[in-house]
Design a protein around this motif. Structure first.
Motif, PDB file in Angstrom:
ATOM      1  N   ASP A  42       0.437  11.415   0.453  1.00  0.00           N
ATOM      2  CA  ASP A  42      -0.021  10.027   0.382  1.00  0.00           C
ATOM      3  C   ASP A  42      -0.138   9.534  -1.056  1.00  0.00           C
ATOM      4  N   PRO A  43      -0.676  10.339  -1.980  1.00  0.00           N
ATOM      5  CA  PRO A  43      -0.695   9.864  -3.370  1.00  0.00           C
ATOM      6  C   PRO A  43       0.709   9.609  -3.926  1.00  0.00           C
ATOM      7  N   LEU A  44       1.683  10.411  -3.515  1.00  0.00           N
ATOM      8  CA  LEU A  44       3.054  10.179  -3.967  1.00  0.00           C
ATOM      9  C   LEU A  44       3.565   8.848  -3.426  1.00  0.00           C
ATOM     10  N   ALA A  45       3.299   8.573  -2.152  1.00  0.00           N
ATOM     11  CA  ALA A  45       3.730   7.296  -1.566  1.00  0.00           C
ATOM     12  C   ALA A  45       3.120   6.128  -2.336  1.00  0.00           C
ATOM     13  N   GLY A  46       1.845   6.249  -2.689  1.00  0.00           N
ATOM     14  CA  GLY A  46       1.199   5.193  -3.468  1.00  0.00           C
ATOM     15  C   GLY A  46       1.774   5.079  -4.866  1.00  0.00           C
ATOM     16  N   ALA A  47       2.034   6.206  -5.491  1.00  0.00           N
ATOM     17  CA  ALA A  47       2.523   6.196  -6.872  1.00  0.00           C
ATOM     18  C   ALA A  47       3.897   5.553  -6.995  1.00  0.00           C
ATOM     19  N   ILE A  48       4.774   5.772  -6.024  1.00  0.00           N
ATOM     20  CA  ILE A  48       6.130   5.204  -6.160  1.00  0.00           C
ATOM     21  C   ILE A  48       6.147   3.692  -5.946  1.00  0.00           C
ATOM     22  N   LEU A  49       5.063   3.153  -5.404  1.00  0.00           N
ATOM     23  CA  LEU A  49       4.984   1.689  -5.349  1.00  0.00           C
ATOM     24  C   LEU A  49       4.959   1.103  -6.754  1.00  0.00           C
ATOM     25  N   PHE A  50       4.314   1.816  -7.672  1.00  0.00           N
ATOM     26  CA  PHE A  50       4.173   1.341  -9.043  1.00  0.00           C
ATOM     27  C   PHE A  50       5.159   1.999  -9.999  1.00  0.00           C
ATOM     28  N   GLN A  51       5.605   3.206  -9.663  1.00  0.00           N
ATOM     29  CA  GLN A  51       6.545   3.949 -10.503  1.00  0.00           C
ATOM     30  C   GLN A  51       7.684   4.488  -9.636  1.00  0.00           C
ATOM     31  N   PRO A  52       8.587   3.609  -9.158  1.00  0.00           N
ATOM     32  CA  PRO A  52       9.647   4.072  -8.255  1.00  0.00           C
ATOM     33  C   PRO A  52      10.562   5.128  -8.862  1.00  0.00           C
ATOM     34  N   GLY A  53      10.607   5.217 -10.177  1.00  0.00           N
ATOM     35  CA  GLY A  53      11.457   6.198 -10.839  1.00  0.00           C
ATOM     36  C   GLY A  53      10.992   7.638 -10.684  1.00  0.00           C
ATOM     37  N   LEU A  54       9.846   7.858 -10.063  1.00  0.00           N
ATOM     38  CA  LEU A  54       9.383   9.227  -9.814  1.00  0.00           C
ATOM     39  C   LEU A  54      10.282   9.949  -8.803  1.00  0.00           C
ATOM     40  N   CYS A  55      11.013   9.169  -8.006  1.00  0.00           N
ATOM     41  CA  CYS A  55      11.877   9.747  -6.965  1.00  0.00           C
ATOM     42  C   CYS A  55      13.306   9.233  -7.110  1.00  0.00           C
ATOM     43  N   ARG A  56      14.218   9.935  -6.461  1.00  0.00           N
ATOM     44  CA  ARG A  56      15.594   9.455  -6.254  1.00  0.00           C
ATOM     45  C   ARG A  56      15.703   9.134  -4.777  1.00  0.00           C
ATOM     46  N   TYR A  57      16.566   8.184  -4.447  1.00  0.00           N
ATOM     47  CA  TYR A  57      16.599   7.646  -3.094  1.00  0.00           C
ATOM     48  C   TYR A  57      18.011   7.656  -2.519  1.00  0.00           C
ATOM     49  N   GLN A  58      18.070   7.544  -1.193  1.00  0.00           N
ATOM     50  CA  GLN A  58      19.353   7.436  -0.501  1.00  0.00           C
ATOM     51  C   GLN A  58      19.192   6.426   0.631  1.00  0.00           C
ATOM     52  N   ASP A  59      20.205   5.579   0.784  1.00  0.00           N
ATOM     53  CA  ASP A  59      20.205   4.593   1.863  1.00  0.00           C
ATOM     54  C   ASP A  59      20.882   5.172   3.091  1.00  0.00           C
ATOM     55  N   GLY A  60      20.446   4.719   4.265  1.00  0.00           N
ATOM     56  CA  GLY A  60      21.029   5.174   5.524  1.00  0.00           C
ATOM     57  C   GLY A  60      20.302   4.541   6.688  1.00  0.00           C
ATOM     58  N   LEU A  61      20.425   5.162   7.835  1.00  0.00           N
ATOM     59  CA  LEU A  61      19.808   4.653   9.058  1.00  0.00           C
ATOM     60  C   LEU A  61      18.802   5.669   9.586  1.00  0.00           C
TER      61      LEU A  61
END
Length: 107
Positions: A42-61
């Motif tokens: 949960d803290p990670l989910a909150g943190a990426i709202l303000f610092q999205p660069g903490l993660c890498r992402y992939q689009d899909g369904l």
């Protein structure tokens, strides 16, 4: 599961931070009776709202099974689907996350 710390380290950091983490520390004591580590989902989910660069992402369904009583809630992700309306985090930098998290909350 990559943003996790041993219970002893959490105790020390939460005690150092005090304040709002005092309640979290008390809850952690109950949880840690059966765990050796604390995972910061949960803290990670909150943190990426303000610092999205903490993660890498992939689009899909993303699809969620809702018809089968046996598989109800099963979630799948398909990055090859033609439509890609959803984005998931695929990688995280745990060191950067913990620097951000404890930089905000103390400890």
């Amino acid at each position: 599961m990559k943003c996790r710390l041993p219970v002893a380290e959490c105790r020390a950091r939460f005690a150092q931070a005090g304040g709002a983490l005092a309640m979290v520390a008390a809850l952690m004591e109950v949880w840690s009776r059966n765990a050796s580590h604390i995972t910061f989902h949960d803290p990670l989910a909150g943190a990426i709202l303000f610092q999205p660069g903490l993660c890498r992402y992939q689009d899909g369904l993303i699809t969620v099974e809702t018809a089968s009583p046996t598989l109800f809630g099963l979630t799948t992700f398909d990055p090859r689907n033609q439509e890609k309306p959803h984005r998931i985090a695929t990688e995280v930098d745990p060191s950067a996350f913990f620097r951000e998290y404890f930089g905000v909350v103390g400890g």
